[in-house]
Scaffold this motif. Structure first.
Motif, PDB file in Angstrom:
ATOM      1  N   LEU A  82       0.826  -1.201   0.000  1.00 44.72           N
ATOM      2  CA  LEU A  82       0.000   0.000   0.000  1.00 44.72           C
ATOM      3  C   LEU A  82       0.870   1.265   0.000  1.00 44.72           C
ATOM      4  O   LEU A  82       0.578   2.240  -0.708  1.00 44.72           O
ATOM      5  N   ILE A  83       1.955   1.241   0.765  1.00 38.05           N
ATOM      6  CA  ILE A  83       2.861   2.390   0.807  1.00 38.05           C
ATOM      7  C   ILE A  83       3.506   2.619  -0.556  1.00 38.05           C
ATOM      8  O   ILE A  83       3.599   3.760  -1.042  1.00 38.05           O
ATOM      9  N   GLU A  84       3.946   1.550  -1.201  1.00 35.21           N
ATOM     10  CA  GLU A  84       4.584   1.684  -2.514  1.00 35.21           C
ATOM     11  C   GLU A  84       3.609   2.230  -3.552  1.00 35.21           C
ATOM     12  O   GLU A  84       3.974   3.087  -4.380  1.00 35.21           O
ATOM     13  N   VAL A  85       2.369   1.758  -3.513  1.00 39.05           N
ATOM     14  CA  VAL A  85       1.365   2.249  -4.459  1.00 39.05           C
ATOM     15  C   VAL A  85       1.113   3.734  -4.232  1.00 39.05           C
ATOM     16  O   VAL A  85       1.017   4.529  -5.187  1.00 39.05           O
ATOM     17  N   ASN A  86       1.037   4.152  -2.974  1.00 39.08           N
ATOM     18  CA  ASN A  86       0.790   5.572  -2.678  1.00 39.08           C
ATOM     19  C   ASN A  86       1.975   6.440  -3.074  1.00 39.08           C
ATOM     20  O   ASN A  86       1.786   7.578  -3.526  1.00 39.08           O
ATOM     21  N   ILE A  87       3.201   5.939  -2.914  1.00 39.48           N
ATOM     22  CA  ILE A  87       4.374   6.709  -3.340  1.00 39.48           C
ATOM     23  C   ILE A  87       4.333   6.919  -4.849  1.00 39.48           C
ATOM     24  O   ILE A  87       4.583   8.027  -5.351  1.00 39.48           O
ATOM     25  N   ASN A  88       4.017   5.872  -5.582  1.00 34.99           N
ATOM     26  CA  ASN A  88       3.927   6.005  -7.045  1.00 34.99           C
ATOM     27  C   ASN A  88       2.800   6.939  -7.452  1.00 34.99           C
ATOM     28  O   ASN A  88       2.927   7.693  -8.430  1.00 34.99           O
ATOM     29  N   ASN A  89       1.706   6.925  -6.707  1.00 35.88           N
ATOM     30  CA  ASN A  89       0.599   7.825  -7.025  1.00 35.88           C
ATOM     31  C   ASN A  89       0.951   9.277  -6.706  1.00 35.88           C
ATOM     32  O   ASN A  89       0.577  10.198  -7.440  1.00 35.88           O
ATOM     33  N   LEU A  90       1.681   9.487  -5.602  1.00 37.63           N
ATOM     34  CA  LEU A  90       2.050  10.855  -5.230  1.00 37.63           C
ATOM     35  C   LEU A  90       2.973  11.493  -6.267  1.00 37.63           C
ATOM     36  O   LEU A  90       2.977  12.712  -6.430  1.00 37.63           O
ATOM     37  N   ALA A  91       3.756  10.672  -6.956  1.00 40.40           N
ATOM     38  CA  ALA A  91       4.646  11.218  -7.981  1.00 40.40           C
ATOM     39  C   ALA A  91       3.870  11.807  -9.151  1.00 40.40           C
ATOM     40  O   ALA A  91       4.414  12.622  -9.905  1.00 40.40           O
ATOM     41  N   ALA A  92       2.608  11.397  -9.312  1.00 37.72           N
ATOM     42  CA  ALA A  92       1.788  11.890 -10.426  1.00 37.72           C
ATOM     43  C   ALA A  92       0.733  12.888  -9.988  1.00 37.72           C
ATOM     44  O   ALA A  92      -0.057  13.346 -10.815  1.00 37.72           O
ATOM     45  N   VAL A  93       0.719  13.262  -8.708  1.00 35.64           N
ATOM     46  CA  VAL A  93      -0.279  14.225  -8.213  1.00 35.64           C
ATOM     47  C   VAL A  93       0.074  15.619  -8.721  1.00 35.64           C
ATOM     48  O   VAL A  93       1.249  16.015  -8.703  1.00 35.64           O
ATOM     49  N   PRO A  94      -0.893  16.411  -9.170  1.00 36.29           N
ATOM     50  CA  PRO A  94      -0.604  17.793  -9.599  1.00 36.29           C
ATOM     51  C   PRO A  94       0.062  18.581  -8.480  1.00 36.29           C
ATOM     52  O   PRO A  94      -0.294  18.460  -7.310  1.00 36.29           O
ATOM     53  N   SER A  95       1.016  19.410  -8.861  1.00 38.38           N
ATOM     54  CA  SER A  95       1.816  20.099  -7.863  1.00 38.38           C
ATOM     55  C   SER A  95       1.002  21.059  -7.012  1.00 38.38           C
ATOM     56  O   SER A  95       1.351  21.327  -5.857  1.00 38.38           O
ATOM     57  N   ILE A  96      -0.087  21.596  -7.557  1.00 44.02           N
ATOM     58  CA  ILE A  96      -0.876  22.556  -6.781  1.00 44.02           C
ATOM     59  C   ILE A  96      -1.518  21.901  -5.569  1.00 44.02           C
ATOM     60  O   ILE A  96      -1.829  22.568  -4.566  1.00 44.02           O
ATOM     61  N   VAL A  97      -1.702  20.579  -5.614  1.00 43.97           N
ATOM     62  CA  VAL A  97      -2.260  19.864  -4.463  1.00 43.97           C
ATOM     63  C   VAL A  97      -1.310  19.970  -3.274  1.00 43.97           C
ATOM     64  O   VAL A  97      -1.741  20.122  -2.125  1.00 43.97           O
TER      65      VAL A  97
END
Length: 437
Positions: A256-271
């Motif tokens: 779950l942590i690895e999936v969230n790290i990969n998802n955070l790399a694609a989150v828009p910067s304004i978030v």
């Protein structure tokens, strides 16, 4: 007894060869078309990049020069330092505009009425007295003497000399009237108008006046922000990558942590900017518009990039290194810190530099935490109000004056130069220290 071959048996192999050859021709033709399309795509991309760079450079290179006029200014002791103390505070607060204007009027004695004098005085920048005062403070012996000084002109005159104002346009459509143009032409004929290297652009903070605006404040703000972001993100990112890759158990939580790290790399910067506004400023009370809060936000944004690149670097180290270290009696911690981590460090540093380059060009998250404030002073620390170079470019791009257009392009050129150097450093570092197994 064998039967003689029939005509159809002798033709079949030739037909098969013809079919194969025709198929090969089609395959080769498709390959050539694919290569041509790929080369055209690369060429089209490079063309747009060159057009972009050409447009930025053509608009911004003139900002590295500034127009000055040479005037014989008399610094009367009665006006500059009546008490003769040569106190720096007294010299800095003295009236330098009056002797500058008096010197300018000597070249145009026909100017008598108040309106014409006002137009003549508008040639001089409002910041010229401050610049002259800095020279006098640095050398108090100038008081009571007459010297030739290069005096900064107003941005409209600077644009006129640089050719951005059409002299043939109707006078009502120009910011400089015919009379002022005539005065400038007379000064040019006497050799008193010159374009000099614009040191103000690199040594001063921003200003409402284009000729006084510089990027020193934004550069120092970016410097403090990146230094603090690097200090926070690199050890945390490398430590997280080392734990996840080498020590963490493989279970549902780590997945779950690895999936969230990969998802955070694609989150828009304004978030991340919204998160910093709510958490760091709203909850923890970190001062707005400071390198400290900007570094915290950019640390959150770059951590996923550093963690992913560091894990990839750790995976590139052969298992035999670990097995050999463990075989000679090293503990798991010694194996990682003494053998695996040094070999993976070039890849980690490369990812970190690229992450910092990405952070250097970010604007959206910093707008959310107040870095858009108009900051004139150059910051002296992590908690001083500041802005950063991308936000400064954003602010200047919104200004209507023509002088800010060239400074916006010049600031973009400086930002691109820093990004190019950071990416070049990452490539050179990887080539120099990377080991291929």
């Amino acid at each position: 007894m064998t039967n003689p071959s029939t005509p159809s048996d002798s033709v079949t192999p030739r037909r098969a060869a013809d079919i194969v050859n025709a198929s090969l021709k089609r395959r080769y033709a498709k390959e050539r078309r694919f290569r041509l399309i790929g080369a055209a795509a690369v060429g089209l991309g490079l063309t747009f990049v060159l057009l972009l760079f050409g447009d930025i450079i053509s608009k911004g290179y003139t900002a590295f020069q500034q127009t000055y006029i040479q005037l014989p200014v008399t610094l009367s002791e009665d006006l500059i330092d009546p008490e003769g103390t040569r106190d720096p505070m007294t010299l800095a607060r003295a009236d330098y505009m009056t002797p500058i204007r008096q010197s300018l009027r000597q070249f145009f004695p026909e100017v008598k009425d108040r309106r014409t004098r006002r137009q003549l005085n508008s040639i001089i920048s409002v910041g010229a007295p401050q610049l002259l005062g800095e020279e006098v403070v640095a050398d108090p012996a100038l008081v009571g003497t007459t010297h030739e000084y290069w005096i900064l002109v107003d941005d409209d005159i600077d644009m006129l000399v640089k050719g951005y104002i059409d002299r043939n346009a109707p006078e009502s459509d120009r910011r400089v009237n015919d009379q002022v143009i005539g005065w400038i032409d007379r000064l040019e004929q006497e050799g008193r108008v010159a374009k000099r290297f614009n040191t103000i652009f690199f040594t001063h903070g921003t200003s409402r006046e284009p000729e006084l605006a510089g990027i020193a404040g934004a550069l120092m703000g970016s410097f403090y922000t990146l230094i603090l972001a690097l200090t926070l993100s690199f050890p945390i990112g490398v430590g997280a990558a080392l734990y996840l890759e080498e020590f963490a158990p493989k279970n549902r939580w780590t997945d779950l942590i690895e999936v969230n790290i990969n998802n955070l790399a694609a989150v828009p910067s304004i978030v991340f900017g919204l998160l910093g506004l709510a958490v760091f400023i709203g909850f923890f009370g970190v001062p707005r518009s400071t390198p400290l809060v900007a570094a915290l936000v950019l640390t959150l944004m770059t951590l996923p990039i550093i963690i992913i690149s560091s894990r990839a670097a750790l995976k590139s180290v052969p298992p035999s290194i670990r097995e050999a270290a463990l075989g000679v009696g090293a503990s798991p911690l010694q194996t990682q810190f003494h053998h695996v981590l040094p070999l993976a460090m070039p890849g980690m540093l490369t990812g970190t530099i690229l992450g910092m380059a990405h952070a250097l060009g970010e604007t959206a998250p910093l707008l959310m935490i107040g870095m858009i404030a108009f900051i004139v002073d150059v910051p002296g620390g992590f908690t001083d109000p500041a802005t950063v170079l991308p936000v400064q470019i954003f602010l200047w791009a919104d200004s209507p004056e023509r002088g800010f257009v060239e400074r916006t392009s010049a600031a973009i050129m400086v930002l691109l130069a820093f990004l190019f150097l950071m990416n070049l450093a990452a490539v050179l570092l990887r080539r120099r220290f990377e080991r291929r197994w």
